[in-house]
Design an enzyme around this catalytic site. Structure first.
Site, PDB file in Angstrom:
ATOM      1  N   HIS A 262      29.142  31.614  44.877  1.00  0.00           N
ATOM      2  CA  HIS A 262      30.377  31.702  44.095  1.00  0.00           C
ATOM      3  C   HIS A 262      30.358  30.666  42.965  1.00  0.00           C
ATOM      4  O   HIS A 262      30.554  31.015  41.793  1.00  0.00           O
ATOM      5  CB  HIS A 262      31.579  31.463  45.026  1.00  0.00           C
ATOM      6  CG  HIS A 262      32.905  31.609  44.369  1.00  0.00           C
ATOM      7  ND1 HIS A 262      33.631  32.777  44.403  1.00  0.00           N
ATOM      8  CD2 HIS A 262      33.642  30.744  43.643  1.00  0.00           C
ATOM      9  CE1 HIS A 262      34.760  32.614  43.726  1.00  0.00           C
ATOM     10  NE2 HIS A 262      34.784  31.380  43.254  1.00  0.00           N
ATOM     11  N   GLU A 263      30.081  29.416  43.318  1.00  0.00           N
ATOM     12  CA  GLU A 263      30.088  28.360  42.296  1.00  0.00           C
ATOM     13  C   GLU A 263      28.911  28.531  41.339  1.00  0.00           C
ATOM     14  O   GLU A 263      29.021  28.210  40.156  1.00  0.00           O
ATOM     15  CB  GLU A 263      30.068  26.976  42.947  1.00  0.00           C
ATOM     16  CG  GLU A 263      31.207  26.701  43.935  1.00  0.00           C
ATOM     17  CD  GLU A 263      32.607  26.960  43.386  1.00  0.00           C
ATOM     18  OE1 GLU A 263      32.781  26.958  42.152  1.00  0.00           O
ATOM     19  OE2 GLU A 263      33.531  27.179  44.204  1.00  0.00           O
ATOM     20  N   HIS A 266      30.135  30.808  38.673  1.00  0.00           N
ATOM     21  CA  HIS A 266      30.904  30.065  37.662  1.00  0.00           C
ATOM     22  C   HIS A 266      29.963  29.258  36.761  1.00  0.00           C
ATOM     23  O   HIS A 266      30.127  29.212  35.538  1.00  0.00           O
ATOM     24  CB  HIS A 266      31.885  29.101  38.345  1.00  0.00           C
ATOM     25  CG  HIS A 266      33.115  29.755  38.907  1.00  0.00           C
ATOM     26  ND1 HIS A 266      33.961  30.540  38.150  1.00  0.00           N
ATOM     27  CD2 HIS A 266      33.671  29.714  40.147  1.00  0.00           C
ATOM     28  CE1 HIS A 266      34.981  30.957  38.906  1.00  0.00           C
ATOM     29  NE2 HIS A 266      34.815  30.483  40.127  1.00  0.00           N
ATOM     30  N   GLU A 292      36.415  34.248  37.192  1.00  0.00           N
ATOM     31  CA  GLU A 292      36.337  34.651  38.595  1.00  0.00           C
ATOM     32  C   GLU A 292      35.473  35.907  38.750  1.00  0.00           C
ATOM     33  O   GLU A 292      34.824  36.109  39.782  1.00  0.00           O
ATOM     34  CB  GLU A 292      37.755  34.880  39.136  1.00  0.00           C
ATOM     35  CG  GLU A 292      37.875  34.890  40.640  1.00  0.00           C
ATOM     36  CD  GLU A 292      37.650  33.533  41.304  1.00  0.00           C
ATOM     37  OE1 GLU A 292      37.525  32.507  40.599  1.00  0.00           O
ATOM     38  OE2 GLU A 292      37.555  33.497  42.551  1.00  0.00           O
TER      39      GLU A 292
END
Lengths: 503, 503
Positions: A262-263, A266, A292
């Site tokens: 997830h990070e 980003h 997101e």
């Protein structure tokens, strides 16, 4: 120097302060010794005050008018910069400093009462502060202005141009398909999780696996870092200095790995920003929803695919040889896609997550419009959980008191999470169509650990477009259609349907 | 607000920027991903420019005159703050920005030519840039002003109030005793170093030992950090956030441990600053010489004592059980006190170190006064090494090209290192006298790992006095006499004499 150039010179200073604040914020979460907190707050306050002073400088107002008059709209970057500087200038100058201070003071106070209320499982402790916070949110909306609904002014703070009129149909389409899907799953056999729960998962091996996978996806550790923190996040100073964090739980390995993915998503977005627009507003990533979409893309659409599980299985076995004995890619895939309605949003799975968001969205609309009284809120929350997810909180701490955001006045923020999910599926569909028309199958790439064609598509169609367009226009430009829920709905139905045998 | 209060409000802003720069500087050396360097430079440049603009604000000049006129000298802190703000204001405003830029540009250029000259062992590559840098140093001295010698203006930049007239007698006394001492050692049996050189010293164990010893000495890791960096240093933002670093060499363990003790000494000083003077100039540590006295105190006077070796031996054995088999405290003590004249300052021992400094001091005086021509410099350097240390460099890179400082224009900086050594012995002597008059023996403390009485003495007499007094006045207040070389000379003769049997 003409007005536009003067604006961009001022902007560079504003951006530089933002970069410094970003680094100090990262350090605060990851490195700072505990006793340093009070003086760090002074440093951040000085940066924030100095930046705000530059942003509301009346000279910017004058330059803006002049540059806007000069703008012929032929240069998208210039027009985009003017739109974004105007937006930031208006939002900052419409709020009197007396109001900003009042909100800040109340925020500090109500975070304290929310914390106590949650600990003691007693909504009444938080009630009055929340009521005041709702009043302040309405006051803020009135200061900022809106066309149709007060709540629109708040949505626009987190995703430029977002309105209830745009969100409602997106969310309705999603809700109509997700609620029955989750009900159907409830009658099915759950996946085999015993190989996960019966083992211990050493932190060091989790860290190595997460690092290796982040590198394989394309994160550049020469222009970024991975560290450990209590609350995972992606921050840092600029595209050359992107810093993300993860946390570890030795009783299960998915939190750290999928948190890392997830990070990483980003982080890839930040590293892919258009570098010729450094220090310009259009050079920034395009708001929370699109951001997101990039994290959810790599975490879920890619990371929770069967192809990804097939590719990553040997790495799992390398780092956890004993735990992974006898585990197949399909077992791994089923385990990381377990669907189970639960009370706590931050622990929820890909399918139920959006229902948590929609509950908050529906409640926020009612609270801001005044259709829901503060004293009705706790039960309204539980009723909605029953309606959407089929479960009811036995207490307030797992119910209305679970999220910190309202105590901080963050109304209008939650929907960007679900927007991100919808955008991610719509973007992936478009990428798939483009790449497949060249005879290219994404799943075959992923099975081989080849992620660059998809990343390159996102780089070209999303990352390098910065904030030149509004988020909705960016999605439309990249995919050919305005944001719609269908690709996400179909993706979820297909995957969950296959795993749970709902076909 | 009266003029003094207005000054202190402005000072708080200047100090806050300094804290932020300190943190960014630390991050740059310890954490920053490599690609982030160019944008980090922009951030630091903005902070530096913004801080400088505040410092030379003409309003400060007006407030200073007014506050100075109001000052009755009864409040030492107020008088000290005004002295320090005046000093910083004058130093900043006396240098036209054209000059500051010219120096900065030439610094960048001459660091490059020094690097190349050193690599190629060819002084001629650096010659012209060094000549220009000497001219710039003279120009700086003329801008700042001086009473007797140009060089005094440069010394004052690094230690407030320092002059050749003060340094010459200190250095002469030190030289007269150190040169024969080192000659005598040359005829003695060297200590047994085979147990050091025949073993490998794992980094992780070195790190644990250094951490444990720093904690035992009194460094508060709740208000600071220890990390790894190429060049060890102590930095950070403020007394609540003190960050020091060390480096490791697995072929020998003394560099990391004594480097850690050195940086711990700097860190203890920072953590002991007078907190009621946060954001005030008088709240700062008192210049480079006194700072160095604190690092050298813990590194050498304490850390290289027999008592300290007796206390730390069990910790050495715990972390390096095999390597330390059969090693006694006395063997350890002799090994960490080996005296050996060498060409490279940064690798030199406690006894010869000051001679390296004095050579640079003597040469700087001659270069700035013009008594030594640039083309005579390389041979003059070698001649002085022969006279002071009895050895001659076979090439330029181990000779005149070894230090980076002159390429950066740092003339007047080296003497503070030796001042630190002299101050440390004079302060320790005073602490010993005070504590012994209470029946307290320092060496007995150290043998037991009790360092708080000595630290408390330094806290009360040095750290908590901040910069209220000038460095020389601080030393005199704490010890009863103005700075003198005798305590250091006696300490060195006693220790080296015992170890090498020179009694």
């Amino acid at each position: 120097m003409d007005a536009y150039e003067s604006l961009m010179t001022k902007q560079k200073e504003i951006e530089t302060i933002g970069q410094i604040s970003g680094l100090l914020g990262w350090d605060q979460e990851v490195m700072m010794p505990p006793k340093a907190a009070p003086l760090r707050a002074e440093q951040l306050a000085w940066l924030s005050k100095t930046r705000h002073k530059l942003m509301i400088d009346p000279e910017i107002g004058k330059l803006l008018v002049s540059a806007e008059n000069d703008d012929d709209g032929k240069d998208g970057v210039r027009t985009g910069n003017l739109r974004l500087i105007r937006d930031a200038y208006d939002k900052a100058t419409k709020q009197p400093s007396e109001f900003v201070e009042r909100v800040a003071r109340h925020k500090s106070k109500s975070i304290v009462s929310w914390t106590e209320a949650r600990e003691k499982n007693d909504f009444s402790i938080f009630r009055d502060d929340l009521a005041t916070m709702i009043d302040l949110a309405r006051e803020l909306a009135d200061l900022l202005g809106y066309e149709t609904l007060r709540y629109d002014a708040l949505l626009d703070l987190y995703e430029s141009g977002l309105t209830v009129a745009r969100l409602d149909p997106l969310f309705a389409g999603l809700r109509e398909s997700t609620v029955p899907l989750i009900q159907a799953v409830g009658n099915c056999e759950p996946p085999n999780m015993s190989w996960v729960t019966s083992n211990n998962w050493p932190e060091e091996a989790q860290a190595q696996l997460s690092h290796a996978i982040s590198t394989a996806i394309g994160f550049d550790f020469g222009a970024g870092r991975r560290d450990k923190s209590t609350h995972p996040f992606c921050g840092g100073a600029n595209p050359d200095d992107v810093r993300w964090t993860t946390r570890y739980d030795e009783t299960e390995p998915f939190g750290s790995l999928y948190g890392s993915l997830h990070e990483t998503g980003h982080g890839l977005y930040e590293q892919g920003r258009p570098r010729e627009l450094d220090f310009q507003p259009t050079g920034h990533a395009n708001g929370l929803g699109v951001h997101e979409s990039q994290s959810r893309l790599w975490e879920n659409q890619v990371g929770r695919s069967l192809a990804f599980c097939e590719w990553s299985l040997p790495m799992w076995k390398e780092h956890f040889p004993e735990n992974m004995e006898g585990v197949t890619a399909e077992m791994l895939w089923r385990a990381v896609n377990q669907v189970e309605p639960s009370l706590i949003r931050v622990e929820s799975d890909e399918a139920t997550y959006n229902l948590h968001i929609m509950i908050r969205y529906e409640i926020e609309k009612l609270l801001i419009s005044g259709e829901l009284e503060i004293d009705q809120l706790p039960d309204a929350w539980d009723d909605m959980y029953e309606r959407y997810l089929g479960i009811r909180s036995p207490d307030r701490k797992q119910g209305v008191l679970q999220d910190i955001h309202w105590s901080m006045g963050a109304f209008g923020y939650f929907p960007t999470y679900t927007l991100g999910n919808l955008y991610s599926a719509q973007l992936l569909q478009a990428a798939r169509d483009d790449l497949e028309s060249d005879g290219h199958i994404l799943e075959d790439d992923w099975k081989n650990g080849t992620f660059s064609p998809l990343l390159e598509w996102m780089r070209n169609n999303v990352h390098r477009r910065g904030s030149i367009l509004t988020p909705a226009d960016l999605v439309e430009e990249a995919t050919g259609v305005a944001p719609i829920p269908n690709p996400f709905v179909e993706y979820l139905q297909r995957k969950i349907g296959t795993i749970y045998g709902l076909a």
